[in-house]
Design a protein around this motif. Sequence first.
Motif, PDB file in Angstrom:
ATOM      1  N   ALA A  75       0.843  -1.210   0.000  1.00 22.65           N
ATOM      2  CA  ALA A  75       0.000   0.000   0.000  1.00 22.65           C
ATOM      3  C   ALA A  75       0.873   1.254   0.000  1.00 22.65           C
ATOM      4  O   ALA A  75       0.607   2.218  -0.727  1.00 22.65           O
ATOM      5  N   HIS A  78       2.327   1.848  -3.445  1.00 21.41           N
ATOM      6  CA  HIS A  78       1.329   2.438  -4.357  1.00 21.41           C
ATOM      7  C   HIS A  78       1.193   3.929  -4.078  1.00 21.41           C
ATOM      8  O   HIS A  78       1.077   4.737  -4.999  1.00 21.41           O
ATOM      9  N   GLU A  79       1.216   4.280  -2.777  1.00 20.95           N
ATOM     10  CA  GLU A  79       1.136   5.697  -2.391  1.00 20.95           C
ATOM     11  C   GLU A  79       2.390   6.453  -2.873  1.00 20.95           C
ATOM     12  O   GLU A  79       2.302   7.606  -3.305  1.00 20.95           O
TER      13      GLU A  79
END
Length: 217
Positions: A75, A78-79
Amino acid sequence: MKIGILGTGMVGNTIGSKLVQLNYQVKMGSRSADNPKAIEWAKSAGEDAFQGTFAEAAAFGEIIFNCTKGEFSLAVLHEAGAGNMAGKILVDVANPLDFSKGMPPTLLPELTNTTSLGEEIQKAFPQVKVVKTLNTVNCKLMVNARLLDAEHDLFICGNDDAAKVSIKHILREDFKWASIIDLGDITNSRATEMILPLWVRLYGKLQTPNFNLKVVT
Ligand SMILES: NC(=O)c1ccc[n+]([C@@H]2O[C@H](COP(=O)([O-])OP(=O)(O)OC[C@H]3O[C@@H](n4cnc5c(N)ncnc54)[C@H](OP(=O)(O)O)[C@@H]3O)[C@@H](O)[C@H]2O)c1
């Protein structure tokens, strides 16, 4: 050279500080632009220490270190943004540990045995050159292998040979690793991540995080 450190924990702090001491420029990233730990680190680590968001740190770094909690690493990346990491080396030091049932932690079932965090990162970001290393030792040892007065081994794996050559250079010259075992492609990260259940038990037994493994033939 510019380095992006994703992570404000003890690993990000230790690797970031060491690299600033070695005259690299380092930007530490977190979920927010005003993370107190990152601000404090940037103030105290030296003139070449900066901080910002995960995306800003990824964009800054020519080489990026993933020092985030393993269950959130995908995550976080992706950020950080695929575009900010494309074509760059990502050194993945994270482990997919699950502390939800207490100590000792287990490995997250969806990230082990037939796959691994390192492999899933490489699959999710095919333009990034993922190099898995340093995840099997404590952070103080990561940046100073001579902390132990003995022969001991570090593992490395990844699909891109040139990326591994660059990182082995930093490991040898900057972090003083004399023995680096190249296991091959990124699928080997499942093996190094699976050392962790042994590592946490040895930590419990030895009562110090400053130990490592030596492979003999
Ligand atoms: N400790 C060691 O010596 C050692 C040795 C080998 C490998 N490792 C591995 O290195 C990694 C870093 O360990 P650490 O102890 O320094 O730090 P950590 O506490 O495991 O991770 C800290 C980082 O994870 C991010 N994070 C936490 N929860 C999150 C969430 N819900 N969503 C997105 N991001 C989140 C934090 O973001 P914010 O900055 O925004 O809070 C922070 O940057 C871990 O994967 C660990 O297994 C540690």
